[in-house]
Design a protein around this motif. Structure first.
Motif, PDB file in Angstrom:
ATOM      1  N   LYS A  22     -29.070   8.433 -17.179  1.00 22.68           N
ATOM      2  CA  LYS A  22     -29.387   7.030 -17.521  1.00 22.68           C
ATOM      3  C   LYS A  22     -28.127   6.171 -17.565  1.00 22.68           C
ATOM      4  O   LYS A  22     -28.117   5.043 -17.066  1.00 22.68           O
ATOM      5  N   ILE A  23     -27.078   6.689 -18.178  1.00 17.66           N
ATOM      6  CA  ILE A  23     -25.826   5.914 -18.267  1.00 17.66           C
ATOM      7  C   ILE A  23     -25.255   5.694 -16.867  1.00 17.66           C
ATOM      8  O   ILE A  23     -24.833   4.594 -16.514  1.00 17.66           O
ATOM      9  N   ASN A  24     -25.286   6.741 -16.058  1.00 16.47           N
ATOM     10  CA  ASN A  24     -24.798   6.625 -14.671  1.00 16.47           C
ATOM     11  C   ASN A  24     -25.572   5.527 -13.924  1.00 16.47           C
ATOM     12  O   ASN A  24     -24.976   4.678 -13.249  1.00 16.47           O
ATOM     13  N   ARG A  25     -26.896   5.498 -14.075  1.00 10.59           N
ATOM     14  CA  ARG A  25     -27.699   4.507 -13.331  1.00 10.59           C
ATOM     15  C   ARG A  25     -27.459   3.114 -13.857  1.00 10.59           C
ATOM     16  O   ARG A  25     -27.492   2.137 -13.104  1.00 10.59           O
ATOM     17  N   ARG A  26     -27.213   2.997 -15.149  1.00 13.23           N
ATOM     18  CA  ARG A  26     -26.988   1.662 -15.719  1.00 13.23           C
ATOM     19  C   ARG A  26     -25.628   1.100 -15.333  1.00 13.23           C
ATOM     20  O   ARG A  26     -25.459  -0.104 -15.210  1.00 13.23           O
ATOM     21  N   CYS A  27     -24.638   1.986 -15.185  1.00 15.27           N
ATOM     22  CA  CYS A  27     -23.254   1.501 -15.072  1.00 15.27           C
ATOM     23  C   CYS A  27     -22.696   1.509 -13.659  1.00 15.27           C
ATOM     24  O   CYS A  27     -21.688   0.838 -13.408  1.00 15.27           O
ATOM     25  N   LEU A  28     -23.276   2.282 -12.756  1.00 19.48           N
ATOM     26  CA  LEU A  28     -22.642   2.471 -11.444  1.00 19.48           C
ATOM     27  C   LEU A  28     -23.660   2.443 -10.310  1.00 19.48           C
ATOM     28  O   LEU A  28     -24.786   2.942 -10.471  1.00 19.48           O
ATOM     29  N   PRO A  29     -23.264   1.944  -9.144  1.00 19.20           N
ATOM     30  CA  PRO A  29     -24.145   2.004  -7.981  1.00 19.20           C
ATOM     31  C   PRO A  29     -24.196   3.394  -7.336  1.00 19.20           C
ATOM     32  O   PRO A  29     -25.108   3.674  -6.573  1.00 19.20           O
ATOM     33  N   GLU A  30     -23.207   4.248  -7.646  1.00 22.85           N
ATOM     34  CA  GLU A  30     -23.210   5.604  -7.080  1.00 22.85           C
ATOM     35  C   GLU A  30     -24.005   6.508  -8.023  1.00 22.85           C
ATOM     36  O   GLU A  30     -23.523   6.853  -9.109  1.00 22.85           O
ATOM     37  N   ASN A  31     -25.214   6.870  -7.608  1.00 19.72           N
ATOM     38  CA  ASN A  31     -26.087   7.705  -8.443  1.00 19.72           C
ATOM     39  C   ASN A  31     -26.346   9.028  -7.747  1.00 19.72           C
ATOM     40  O   ASN A  31     -26.284   9.102  -6.524  1.00 19.72           O
ATOM     41  N   TYR A  32     -26.617  10.044  -8.546  1.00 22.45           N
ATOM     42  CA  TYR A  32     -26.774  11.392  -7.995  1.00 22.45           C
ATOM     43  C   TYR A  32     -28.011  12.037  -8.605  1.00 22.45           C
ATOM     44  O   TYR A  32     -28.403  11.703  -9.716  1.00 22.45           O
ATOM     45  N   LYS A 145     -14.374   1.495   4.271  1.00 26.78           N
ATOM     46  CA  LYS A 145     -15.841   1.618   4.273  1.00 26.78           C
ATOM     47  C   LYS A 145     -16.291   2.939   3.651  1.00 26.78           C
ATOM     48  O   LYS A 145     -17.182   3.615   4.184  1.00 26.78           O
ATOM     49  N   TYR A 146     -15.688   3.288   2.544  1.00 29.08           N
ATOM     50  CA  TYR A 146     -15.980   4.567   1.893  1.00 29.08           C
ATOM     51  C   TYR A 146     -17.398   4.610   1.313  1.00 29.08           C
ATOM     52  O   TYR A 146     -18.035   5.659   1.303  1.00 29.08           O
ATOM     53  N   TYR A 147     -17.867   3.468   0.821  1.00 31.95           N
ATOM     54  CA  TYR A 147     -19.165   3.462   0.128  1.00 31.95           C
ATOM     55  C   TYR A 147     -20.306   3.085   1.087  1.00 31.95           C
ATOM     56  O   TYR A 147     -20.075   2.519   2.150  1.00 31.95           O
ATOM     57  N   CYS A 148     -21.560   3.375   0.656  1.00 31.29           N
ATOM     58  CA  CYS A 148     -22.747   3.138   1.483  1.00 31.29           C
ATOM     59  C   CYS A 148     -22.883   1.685   1.897  1.00 31.29           C
ATOM     60  O   CYS A 148     -23.424   1.384   2.954  1.00 31.29           O
ATOM     61  N   ASP A 149     -22.424   0.766   1.043  1.00 35.67           N
ATOM     62  CA  ASP A 149     -22.518  -0.668   1.371  1.00 35.67           C
ATOM     63  C   ASP A 149     -21.290  -1.145   2.143  1.00 35.67           C
ATOM     64  O   ASP A 149     -21.064  -2.346   2.268  1.00 35.67           O
ATOM     65  N   ASP A 150     -20.469  -0.202   2.625  1.00 42.40           N
ATOM     66  CA  ASP A 150     -19.290  -0.490   3.456  1.00 42.40           C
ATOM     67  C   ASP A 150     -18.070  -0.968   2.687  1.00 42.40           C
ATOM     68  O   ASP A 150     -17.033  -1.244   3.287  1.00 42.40           O
ATOM     69  N   GLU A 151     -18.155  -1.072   1.365  1.00 47.71           N
ATOM     70  CA  GLU A 151     -16.937  -1.432   0.624  1.00 47.71           C
ATOM     71  C   GLU A 151     -15.912  -0.304   0.773  1.00 47.71           C
ATOM     72  O   GLU A 151     -16.264   0.880   0.870  1.00 47.71           O
ATOM     73  N   SER A 152     -14.633  -0.672   0.768  1.00 47.81           N
ATOM     74  CA  SER A 152     -13.574   0.338   0.853  1.00 47.81           C
ATOM     75  C   SER A 152     -13.206   0.852  -0.539  1.00 47.81           C
ATOM     76  O   SER A 152     -13.516   0.223  -1.549  1.00 47.81           O
ATOM     77  N   ALA A 153     -12.535   1.999  -0.544  1.00 49.60           N
ATOM     78  CA  ALA A 153     -12.064   2.589  -1.810  1.00 49.60           C
ATOM     79  C   ALA A 153     -10.550   2.701  -1.778  1.00 49.60           C
ATOM     80  O   ALA A 153      -9.954   2.860  -0.717  1.00 49.60           O
ATOM     81  N   TYR A 154      -9.955   2.643  -2.954  1.00 49.85           N
ATOM     82  CA  TYR A 154      -8.592   3.138  -3.108  1.00 49.85           C
ATOM     83  C   TYR A 154      -8.696   4.602  -3.505  1.00 49.85           C
ATOM     84  O   TYR A 154      -9.487   4.946  -4.400  1.00 49.85           O
ATOM     85  N   LEU A 155      -7.899   5.427  -2.852  1.00 48.08           N
ATOM     86  CA  LEU A 155      -7.668   6.775  -3.353  1.00 48.08           C
ATOM     87  C   LEU A 155      -6.496   6.631  -4.307  1.00 48.08           C
ATOM     88  O   LEU A 155      -5.422   6.184  -3.903  1.00 48.08           O
ATOM     89  N   MET A 156      -6.736   6.953  -5.577  1.00 47.64           N
ATOM     90  CA  MET A 156      -5.662   6.848  -6.576  1.00 47.64           C
ATOM     91  C   MET A 156      -5.324   8.241  -7.076  1.00 47.64           C
ATOM     92  O   MET A 156      -6.203   9.101  -7.188  1.00 47.64           O
TER      93      MET A 156
END
Ligand code: ACO
Ligand code: ZN
Length: 161
Positions: A22-32, A145-156
């Protein structure tokens, strides 16, 4: 003045699963799926922690250990901690809870033999990037374009010790 919260951190247990989802779905677009949380947990139980306030779960951090090329040197094979997902419910943010969970899990990763930690974060996620920089992680790469919506990510990433 606000009264201080009684925040307790502890390891994840399988009975916490539905609350974490539930917390994951509320807070983030990446759900599993639930099975993914359990799969990651089983591979590195110490790396899955949560925070609760008076018995209510308000944050989690899920991570695992991977063996592969160092973020810092492509010629070295290392054990790396991978922070897969972290979230704090909005009404509990900016109280140091994510920082506490990350520091605790970094310690567990180092004990398990990891020499560095890495994660991916949306390039637009200023709060999370600021948090990771505060904990000594640096932007090592842009993953286009790391994410499904094509947004890029920083690898930190950050080395331990
Ligand atoms: N703006 C600017 N700096 C911030 C912010 C913000 N909104 N949030 C945290 N920081 C920085 C600050 O330096 C802060 O210290 P300060 O409060 O003394 O200034 C420091 O990080 C520590 O912050 P915490 O209070 O420990 O962070 P919090 O518990 O609020 O959790 C988190 C931060 C996890 C990013 C939270 O905002 C959240 O759950 N966001 C939604 C989900 C998310 O984006 N998760 C990360 C995705 S990437 C991944 O999971 C690998
Ligand atoms: Zn990742």
């Amino acid at each position: 003045m606000e009264s201080p919260l009684n925040v307790v951190t502890r390891p994840f247990q399988s009975t916490d699963l539905s609350e974490i989802v539930k917390i994951n779905r509320r807070c983030l677009p990446e759900n599993y799926p639930e099975s993914f949380f359990l799969y990651v947990y089983s591979s590195f139980p110490a790396g899955f922690r949560l925070a609760d306030v008076d018995g209510k779960i308000i944050a989690y951090l899920m991570s695992r250990i991977e063996v592969g090329t160092s973020v810092f040197s492509k010629f070295r094979r290392v054990k790396k901690g991978h922070v897969i997902s972290i979230a704090v419910l909005p009404e509990y943010q900016r109280r140091g809870i994510a920082k506490r969970l990350l520091n605790e899990v970094f310690e567990k990763m180092a004990v398990a033999g990891a020499t560095e930690v890495f994660l991916e974060v949306r390039v637009s996620n200023y709060p999370a990037i600021a948090l990771y920089e505060k904990l000594g992680l640096e932007k090592a790469k842009v993953l286009k374009k790391y994410y499904c919506d094509d947004e890029s990510a920083y690898l930190m990433a950050r080395k331990f010790s």
